[in-house]
Structure formats: structure tokens, C-alpha cells
Design a protein around this motif. Structure first.
Motif, mmCIF file in Angstrom:
data_model
loop_
_atom_site.group_PDB
_atom_site.id
_atom_site.type_symbol
_atom_site.label_atom_id
_atom_site.label_comp_id
_atom_site.label_asym_id
_atom_site.label_seq_id
_atom_site.Cartn_x
_atom_site.Cartn_y
_atom_site.Cartn_z
ATOM 1 N N THR A 364 36.495 22.330 40.498
ATOM 2 C CA THR A 364 35.554 21.012 40.669
ATOM 3 C C THR A 364 36.042 19.616 40.389
ATOM 4 O O THR A 364 36.573 19.456 40.407
ATOM 5 C CB THR A 364 34.662 21.256 39.873
ATOM 6 N N ARG A 365 36.002 19.414 42.069
ATOM 7 C CA ARG A 365 37.046 18.210 42.299
ATOM 8 C C ARG A 365 38.192 18.376 42.437
ATOM 9 O O ARG A 365 39.309 16.673 42.206
ATOM 10 C CB ARG A 365 35.888 16.248 41.613
ATOM 11 N N PRO A 398 40.229 17.113 38.564
ATOM 12 C CA PRO A 398 38.781 17.404 38.600
ATOM 13 C C PRO A 398 38.534 15.758 37.251
ATOM 14 O O PRO A 398 37.329 15.135 37.994
ATOM 15 C CB PRO A 398 38.063 18.014 37.667
ATOM 16 N N PRO A 570 26.141 19.635 46.473
ATOM 17 C CA PRO A 570 26.925 19.946 44.322
ATOM 18 C C PRO A 570 26.891 18.568 43.372
ATOM 19 O O PRO A 570 26.737 16.903 43.971
ATOM 20 C CB PRO A 570 27.644 19.916 44.555
ATOM 21 N N TRP A 572 28.787 16.945 41.583
ATOM 22 C CA TRP A 572 30.363 16.364 41.127
ATOM 23 C C TRP A 572 30.271 15.678 42.563
ATOM 24 O O TRP A 572 30.830 14.347 42.821
ATOM 25 C CB TRP A 572 31.276 17.044 41.061
ATOM 26 N N HIS A 663 30.918 27.086 42.185
ATOM 27 C CA HIS A 663 31.842 26.087 41.864
ATOM 28 C C HIS A 663 31.370 26.756 39.972
ATOM 29 O O HIS A 663 30.391 25.938 39.477
ATOM 30 C CB HIS A 663 31.654 24.551 41.283
#
Length: 1023
Positions: A364-365, A398, A570, A572, A663
Motif C-alpha cells: 500500500t502506497r 509505503p 482506500p 491510505w 490491499h
């Protein structure tokens, strides 16, 4: 010996002008986000190089002895040196030892360097050459500013030091570890004084000082010890290549190890400035890139696009540069959802994250940035297009600050230096990549290609993969999403037509959704179908491609204003962001299309044939694909959801199936059986477009519904979300009927009705001259004041009407409004003149009884008192809403938020409040007449019913229209044009008209009854 002594003497004389200035003290700041690593600019101070030449000669003697024969310092060369030798946001590290430069340093990503609740910030170093001075032969005198930044528990610490020394060029690489590749080096050897943090066994006093500072923005000086002897050596390769493209340096302390100012060696690394050229590897030295993975962007045999749909044209460099190398462009890392090995193998982020920390967060990210891209078009031996490519690939973890990571220039373990070639015959770019200096570190391979076919789960315009030649980790894939509105038929300045295709896989599922939804009764009846129409394809269009392009332009873009966090977005993706819905393809057209200026189409022949062959005009529903995108500040857009389905032009609805990335750790994704290429496709989306007709009555905003079809207890389930887009206009409506034009049309209707009513009143006065004196001049003055303010002060005729945009020039509608306003003003003035003349004649006929002639003094005072009280009440309500409720009322959330989250009423000024109340006074124009009828005991009918009823009805028109149509977007929303005001203001106007009607019809009976009552009382008193 004699020759050696001569060289030493010459070098000794060459460095006669060296000096070192005292650096800025260490300062710690609690700045919460970005590193202040860029050296601050200031007025240059000419240094004195004559004081420390012996010290510089001693420490830089070996470099001076190997310098080139001649160096000149013309103005152009000195300016180039300043540009080439400076770097920003490079990496720095310190050798493990007992004397860290910052005693509180905990190390990047190690926990101590992380600020709680915020992305981690890496230690950065920047160097800026501030001055270059002439020197005779082998060296230049150079001054520079070096800046270090690092994170700590309480914020960001910054250290700056000024250095002075010499610039030299060597014939061959020095002893430094990076090597020079045989082409020699450019070297800066500099010395300086600095004030470094004071190391002692107990540093709690330092943090007490930090915590007791003046707040987050406070800057304080730490206890420091003078470091009189600091040596800085920076090495730049003369010929940047794959293995020698880095600036590497050392900063060492010349103090004794037992001295309090001593620190362990600090190492710096940064990529070279783009001003440097680049030398691609020759055929004899070419690294083997044959081990590159041939992983296709689409798998064969799974119903998707075949792997052969790759770009093979001549604009590869332009495509690569546009979609990868711009600042803040991040290529998303694809989770290892199809990995089925061990945690050690599948849990790594390629060669960058051996600990598996990124995989534990499901990447994620996580992203990859492409920096220092160099792409040179070439021609292969077989005559096909080719290109040489070199780039630096940086992995953005991330937990990093993405905006800061996108601008970093360091070459740490999170970067790969890659070089290779692209061939049109294969459609792939294959590169050898190095994780560190030297050819022995080039154990990685990078493949990259540009797909020309897309589907709901495959929408990348750039697809890349990083693999290891020894197979030590699972290949790391990254991608860049295709922009929905790109003009592929005429790409770039060359205007090349890039053939793009879209393969629909969710159309049947979307058709089932269409058949299962019953349209509303209003939209299904014959009348609505006759009155309402929606964007559609023109059946008799000469070019189907143009028709598809026009339809894509009509339905292609919906904006949603900033709102509370949406359930399908999401977590994030951090605020602030806006949501956009953009069309990717309509039928067989991918992207946007505009007709060429010259005869003939610029679209590839195979795509034109495909459009005509499908005969889109015969279809009742049209295949479409779209994309939900989050637009973030300072960063590129990020995909939220891929959409695919059908558009029904009969009722203006799109029925779509959505897919969004899941994710989750790779172990969870590998076990999930209901995911498609790692995406959750159990989502239904419906879009209702506004009609192209009846815009004046129907809100020009689209309604969007997003719902998950999973069970409520499913981890991937989210609550249903209803959205309303910002108002928009279709292609054929632009400039035809805007919200401002609607306001002008309302004003024209109102003024026309008012002029007709004033004309009827003039006729009434001509036939009933005896009632003329009883018409209130204050009533006419209020109307004349409103008309005059519109003509002279450019005041709005309807100040309470929602605002949109200010006109740059007056169009024909506005000119009509002004002409009618002038006509209404003249009629009102003529009517006032008749009233004044009739009163003058009445006073002349009865000079001894002036009290019998009506006067407006008392009427005006009472009217002003009423209006001042109303203005005070409105101002009090506005003040309470601005300073009270707006600060305490929470913002709307969830489905109720929609796009109606508007700015607070504080956007209104007190001038706006007064202007709004002037509009209220114009609507209550009958108030002085009501007061005058009561004071003058009128027993006649001064006003014609057609006059006061007609003008009152004219002022009711915008309120009735505003009630019938849905709410519209207001640039300055809110408190003034409230629901209460929309009811109270016209309600009072109607009440005043009723009072005039009652007074004129029964007032003579009331007056007669009062007269008889007084006479009877007088007679009783006499008797």
C-alpha cells in the motif's frame, strides 16, 4: 626529487587564496513534514582565500598533484560549474562508531527517525556552489554550502556548514570507491569550520530544551562545540555512465578522536545534475540484458488481451518521457498476488526491501519513480525503430513521504541505475540494472513495455518489472495507469496515430444490471420521452469516429467537490483530494478524439475500419469504460476504481461493473478465489446524466450510485454511496444557456411584467386623476433606487439569486436587461412626476388647508425604521452563522455529503449582506403605500390592481422558479439565500399586496364607521 619538489611548490602557490568561513550553528526545528534540505540563498560574500592555504595544501596535496595541466575560468565555465556541481536532496550516512554527528540520531526507518503519525522522512544532504574564482592553472577557488537534515522524535534537525577549497580535474579515477570509469574525475577538496552538536553522556537536557520550546515552529540553538578542522571531498565522474553516474563524497573530522568536536566519517551520494551528459555503453562493453523477464502485460488464454498488443511505433521516447519522468509521477507497485512460494521469496519488494516490511503492508502506497531519464531514438539494423534508454529507478516505500521521495536524488539501496535498449521488433525495453557502484552490482534486469490494449483489470500505459538474475526474490512489477482523455489519434508534437484498443469483459453483466433496473414512472412515460433527451450518437453522421468522440466529450468527465471520506476510497489516500469520473473508451474509441484540421483522418486505418464495421449507430446501448480517480495535491492522480459497462442513451444512464485493488498481504491474495487479478469486482455503479433539454428546469448535475454486492460481513463490503457531481454543460450547450443566462432571462421576464404593470398604472392615473396624490412617492422612490443601482453601480437585479461567475463582457441578454431597467426607471420617474404635480395642484387649490394634501415625510421615517430593524436582524443572523454555527457544526458525512459540501457563509462580506437586503426592500416596495394608506385614511383606490398585483407577481417569479427546479451550485453559498429567506421574503410581499387590496376596498367603510362613531360620541357629550 627536484621535479617532485617543483610540483609541490607550484601546487603550494596555486592554493594561496583558500579560507574557511564559520558555518551556521546547528538548529533544530519541529517542522512537521518536508525537509528543509535545500540550502538557503543569500547575498554572496566574497571570501578571503589567503588565510588557510597551508591547511588546504596539506589535506588536498595528493589531488592537486594529479590535477590536469590547464584549467580556465571564463564566465561561462564558472556558471556551468555552479550548475553542474550543485545537488539537492541527496543521501548521507555515517560510519558506525562512537561519535555520531548528531548524538540523538536513531537511523532512518529504524523507529527513532520517525515522527509519530506522519510518513517517515529520510536523512537528506544538499550542496550548492556559491562562488567560483579564477586560479592560474590546475585549480579553481570554490566556495559552497553543505546542508544536512535528519528526523528525530521532536521534528527535523538541520545542520549547515560553509566550505572553501579548490576544484580540480584528474586524468584518471581516484582511489575513491566509485571509480571514475577511466575518464577521470572532477573533484572538490574543501575545508571548513563548523559548530557541531556537543556530544556528552547525558543528552536529556537537550530534549528538555526542545520540549520546553515555544511550540512546533520554535527554533533553538543546541549546545555546540567548534570543529575547526573539517575536510569535505566530493567526486564527480567526467563521463557519466551506468556505473559512474553518482556524486560521492566524504566529510571527515580532522580533530583528535578524543576531542569533543570529533565525529565519524560522513558519506554522501547523489546522482549527477541533468546538465551532465551521459555516455551509453558501447557494443563492446554492453552488459547482458538477455535475462530480462518477458512477462506480458496480459496473459494469453484468460479471455483478456494477448501479449502481442505492444507499442512498436517511433514515439516510444515521447511516451516514456510523458508518463514516467515528470516530477511527482509515481508508478504504483503491483502486489505479488500470484506468488506461491515462501515468505522469504514472495515477501520482498524486489531488491529494495529484504525485510519484507513493504509486503506486510500489501505494498500500500509503495511506488517506483523514474528519475534522470535519458532516451535517444535510434534505428535498428533491420530498419525498425529503436531507442537507447538510461534511467534511475527509485523505490518509494509505503512509510515514506511520497512528495519528498519523488524529489530525492540520492543513490542509496533503494535505487537502481539501469540502461538498455528498446526495439520495435519486440516492443520491449530490456535494461541491465545496478544496485550500487561497479559492474559486479549489476545483477538485476528491468523490462518495460507500452501496452496498446486494455481491459477492466489491465489499464496500464507503462508496465515494468524488476527481476534478479539469481532469482533471489519474486519479480517486482510496477505500472502507470493510462490517462482516460488522451488524444491517441494524434499523440505528441509529431501527431503520430497510436492504435489503442479496449476489450470489454463485463458488458453482459452490466446488461443484466440494466434489465434489472426499472426506470422511474416520470422518465418512462411518453411526455417525458418527448421532452427529455440525452447524449446520443448521431445516426446520419458521416464519420462514426467523430460521433464517438463527440459522445465521449459529452459524458466523459464528472467532477465531485472535496467531501468527507468515501467508503470505497482506500484509507491510505489522504485528504485533501477530489474525485473525478472519466470515460476511458466509448465503443471502439479509446481516449478522446478531435477531427483533424486537414482532410483525411489521423486515426490508424485498422481502428477506422473497426468503428465502421461495428455500426455503432444501430446499437440501443453503447459499451463504455471509465475510471474513478483521486486528484491529490502535489502528487499525480491515483486510480480508485476501474469501471466497465453500457450506456443507454434513451434514459441517460450508465450501468457499470467496478473493480478496485485489494490491499492485503500476498498470502491473503493468493488464497482469495473470488478476486480477478487481485481486484474486487463485486461492485455495481449507476450514473444518471442530466438531460440535454429542459436545462432551465432540471439540475445539470449527474447522480452516481456506488454499491458493493458482497455480504455485509464480508471484509471487502462497503456501504452504498450516493454522489452528485458538479454542474456541467454538454458540448452543444456551451455558451447557450448558462446559469447566468437563466438569471438574465428571469430579469427580462420580471422587468417586462413590471413595465406592463407601470404602463397600466399610468393609464389608471390618467382616468382617475383624483386618486393620484395618494400614491406614495416613497414607494416609487424605492423602486427607482433599485433600478438606478443596477444601471449606475452595476448592482445585481436579483442579489439573493445563487452566484456563478462574473462576466468579462456584456452579452445581448445583459444588454436587454439594462435596456428594460432603464425603461422601468423612466416609467417610474414619470409616474412619480405625475404624483408630485397632482399634489402641487391640490395645494394650490386649497392653500389654507395644506394638511389635506398627503405628504411622505412620516411615511418615509416609518419605512426606514422598519427596514433598519430588518437589516439589523439579518446582520445579527449572518454574524451568528459566520462566527457561531459554522465553527461548531460538523461537516456532512457519508452519502449525505455528496457534492454539496460548500464553503462557509464567511465568504459573504457585509457589503453582500447590505446588497441582499436592498433586494428585499425592492420586493417589499408596497410597505410605504400600506403605511401611507393607514396614515392618510385613504378612502379611495390609488393603485390599480393590475399594478400592485402585477409587480408583486413579477417578484414572485424567481422564487417560484427556484422552488420548482433542483438546487443549483452557488459560488458563494449559503446563509443569505436560505430556505427561510426564500419563504419569508416573498410571503411578506404577498401579505403587503393583500393589505393594499383590503385598504383600497374597505378602508372607506372603516373611515366612515370611525367618523360616525366620533359624531355619536360628540352628540352624547353635548346632550
Amino acid at each position: 626529487m627536484a621535479m617532485g619538489a617543483a610540483k609541490i611548490a607550484i601546487s603550494f602557490l596555486q592554493t594561496l587564496a583558500l579560507v574557511l568561513q564559520t558555518c551556521l550553528p546547528v538548529a533544530t526545528s519541529a517542522h512537521p513534514s518536508r525537509h528543509p534540505s535545500t540550502p538557503s540563498s543569500g547575498l554572496p560574500v566574497a571570501p578571503d582565500y589567503s588565510r588557510r592555504f597551508a591547511e588546504v595544501t596539506r589535506h588536498c596535496q595528493s589531488l592537486l598533484s594529479s590535477s590536469a595541466e590547464e584549467l580556465s575560468v571564463e564566465a561561462d565555465r564558472a556558471g556551468a560549474l555552479i550548475r553542474h556541481l550543485s545537488f539537492t536532496d541527496g543521501d548521507w550516512s555515517q560510519d558506525a562508531g562512537q561519535a555520531p554527528m548528531f548524538p540523538f540520531r536513531g537511523g532512518y526507518a529504524g523507529g527513532a527517525g520517525k515522527v509519530a503519525g506522519r510518513p517517515e522522512l529520510p536523512p537528506l544532504a544538499s550542496f550548492r556552489v556559491t562562488e567560483v574564482q579564477a586560479q592560474r592553472r590546475g585549480a579553481f577557488n570554490v566556495s559552497g554550502l553543505l546542508t544536512f537534515t535528519d528526523t528525530c522524535e521532536h521534528g527535523v534537525v538541520e545542520f549547515r556548514a560553509r566550505f572553501h577549497g579548490v576544484y580540480i580535474e584528474t586524468r584518471s579515477s581516484g582511489s575513491y570507491g566509485s571509480g571514475g570509469g577511466g575518464g577521470g574525475e572532477r573533484v572538490l577538496c574543501m575545508v571548513g569550520n563548523s559548530a557541531l552538536p556537543w556530544r556528552r553522556s547525558n543528552i536529556t537536557d537537550l530534549w528538555n530544551l526542545a520540549k520546553n520550546g515555544a511550540g512546533e515552529a520554535s527554533i533553538f540553538e543546541q549546545p555546540a562545540a567548534a570543529a575547526a578542522n573539517v575536510l569535505l571531498v566530493l567526486r564527480y565522474p567526467k563521463v557519466p555512465t551506468l556505473t559512474t553516474r553518482a556524486v560521492r563524497g566524504e566529510m571527515t573530522s580532522l580533530s583528535a578522536a578524543t576531542d569533543g568536536a570529533y565525529f565519524d566519517t560522513v558519506r554522501l551520494a547523489s546522482r549527477l545534475s541533468p546538465c551532465f551528459g551521459y555516455q551509453f555503453t558501447t557494443e563492446d562493453e554492453e552488459l547482458d540484458a538477455s535475462g530480462c523477464s518477458s512477462h506480458p502485460s496480459f496473459r494469453d488464454g484468460d479471455g483478456n488481451v494477448a501479449a502481442g498488443h505492444l507499442y512498436r511505433g517511433a514515439s516510444f521516447c515521447k511516451i516514456l518521457d510523458k508518463f514516467t519522468s515528470y516530477e511527482y509521477v509515481l508508478l504504483a507497485v503491483v502486489p505479488n498476488w500470484n506468488c506461491s512460494s515462501t515468505d522469504e521469496f514472495c515477501g520482498r519488494a524486489g531488491p529494495f526491501d529484504a525485510s519484507g516490511r513493504a509486503a506486510n503492508t500489501a505494498f500500500t502506497r509503495a511506488a517506483v519513480t523514474v528519475q534522470d531519464l535519458r532516451c535517444e531514438p535510434a534505428c535498428a539494423a533491420d530498419g525498425t525503430a529503436a531507442a537507447k534508454v538510461s534511467a534511475v529507478l527509485r523505490f518509494v516505500a509505503p512509510w515514506e513521504d511520497q512528495a519528498a521521495a519523488a524529489t530525492r536524488t540520492g543513490l542509496s539501496g533503494a535505487t537502481l541505475s539501469a540502461e538498455g535498449a528498446w526495439s520495435a521488433s519486440t516492443g520491449r525495453l530490456r535494461m541491465a540494472a545496478c544496485l550500487g557502484p561497479g559492474k559486479e552490482a549489476c545483477r538485476y534486469r528491468v523490462t518495460l513495455h507500452v501496452p496498446t490494449a486494455f481491459s477492466i483489470t489491465r489499464r496500464s500505459i507503462i508496465v515494468g518489472r524488476i527481476s534478479a538474475t539469481d532469482g533471489s526474490h519474486h519479480p517486482l512489477s510496477f505500472q502507470q495507469r493510462v490517462p482516460p482523455a488522451e488524444f491517441w489519434h494524434q499523440f505528441g508534437r509529431s501527431g503520430e496515430a497510436v492504435p489503442m484498443a479496449y476489450h470489454y469483459t463485463k458488458v453482459e453483466q452490466a446488461r443484466e444490471l440494466l434489465r434489472g433496473r426499472k426506470p422511474s414512472v416520470f422518465r418512462s412515460n411518453f411526455v417525458s420521452r418527448f421532452l427529455l433527451s440525452y447524449p446520443n450518437m448521431v445516426a446520419d453522421a458521416g464519420d462514426d469516429l467523430v460521433t464517438l468522440g463527440n459522445l465521449a466529450a459529452d459524458i466523459g468527465h464528472l467532477d465531485f467537490q472535496s467531501m468527507a471520506k468515501l467508503t470505497f476510497v482506500p484509507e491510505w489516500i489522504e485528504d485533501p483530494f477530489n474525485i473525478e469520473l472519466q470515460i476511458l473508451s466509448v465503443g471502439t474509441l479509446v481516449g478522446s478524439y478531435s477531427p483533424p484540421f486537414e482532410d483525411g483522418s489521423s486515426m490508424p486505418a485498422e481502428q477506422i475500419d473497426r468503428v465502421h464495421r461495428n455500426g455503432m449507430e444501430k446499437q440501443h446501448v453503447i459499451n463504455v469504460s471509465a475510471e474513478f480517480t483521486a486528484i491529490r495535491m502535489f502528487l499525480g492522480p491515483v486510480s480508485v476504481m476501474s469501471l466497465e459497462g453500457v450506456y443507454d442513451p434513451e434514459d441517460g444512464r450508465m450501468y457499470l461493473i467496478g473493480c478496485r485493488n485489494v490491499h492485503a498481504p500476498w498470502r491473503v491474495l493468493a488464497k482469495s478465489r473470488d478476486l480477478e487479478d487481485g481486484m474486487d469486482c463485486s461492485i455495481e455503479v449507476t450514473v444518471q446524466y442530466p438531460p440535454t433539454t429542459m436545462r432551465w428546469l432540471i439540475n445539470p448535475a449527474a447522480k452516481v450510485s456506488v454499491a458493493s454486492t458482497r455480504e455485509d460481513d464480508d471484509p471487502l463490503h462497503f456501504t452504498k454511496t450516493e454522489l452528485r457531481s458538479m454542474p456541467f454543460v454538454y458540448r452543444d450547450q456551451r455558451g447557450v444557456l448558462t446559469e447566468t443566462a437563466e438569471e438574465d432571462l428571469l430579469c427580462i421576464s420580471m422587468l417586462s411584467a413590471t413595465i406592463a404593470a407601470a404602463t397600466s398604472q399610468l393609464r389608471y392615473v390618467n382616468s382617475h386623476a383624483e386618486v393620484t396624490p395618494y400614491i406614495s412617492l416613497a414607494m416609487l422612490g424605492i423602486q427607482a433606487l433599485g433600478y438606478g443601482a443596477t444601471l449606475v453601480a452595476n448592482a445585481r437585479m436579483l442579489p439573493a439569486w445563487p452566484r456563478h461567475s462574473y462576466k468579462v463582457y456584456a452579452d445581448h441578454l445583459e444588454c436587454s436587461v439594462r435596456a428594460l431597467t432603464l425603461a422601468a426607471l423612466l416609467l417610474t420617474a414619470w409616474l412619480a412626476h405625475k404624483v408630485w404635480w397632482s399634489r402641487a395642484q391640490a395645494r394650490a387649490r386649497a392653500p389654507l388647508e395644506p394638511g389635506r394634501v398627503p405628504r411622505d415625510g412620516a411615511v418615509l421615517l416609518r419605512s426606514l425604521a422598519v427596514h433598519l430593524g430588518g437589516l439589523f436582524a439579518v446582520a445579527a443572523v449572518h454574524w451568528l452563522r459566520t462566527h457561531g454555527a459554522s465553527a461548531t457544526t460538523p461537516p456532512p458525512r457519508g452519502a449525505d455529503a455528496e457534492a454539496r459540501t460548500m464553503p462557509s457563509s464567511s465568504m459573504y462580506s457585509w457589503g453582500d449582506v447590505v446588497e441582499w437586503y436592498v433586494g428585499v426592500a425592492k420586493e417589499w416596495f408596497l410597505l410605504p403605500q400600506v403605511i401611507g394608506n393607514a396614515l392618510w385614511r385613504v378612502n379611495c383606490k390609488p393603485l390599480a390592481a393590475r399594478y400592485y398585483a402585477g409587480v408583486t407577481a413579477a417578484w414572485l417569479l424567481p422564487h417560484v422558479y427556484g422552488y420548482l427546479r433542483p438546487p443549483v451550485f452557488d459560488m458563494y453559498p449559503g446563509s443569505l439565500y436560505s430556505k427561510a429567506g426564500a419563504v419569508v421574503v416573498p410571503g411578506v410581499g404577498v401579505v403587503l399586496a393583500l393589505l393594499v387590496f383590503v385598504q383600497q376596498r374597505w378602508n372607506y367603510k372603516i373611515v366612515g364607521w370611525e367618523t360616525r362613531t366620533k359624531r355619536n360620541k360628540l352628540l352624547e357629550h353635548v346632550h
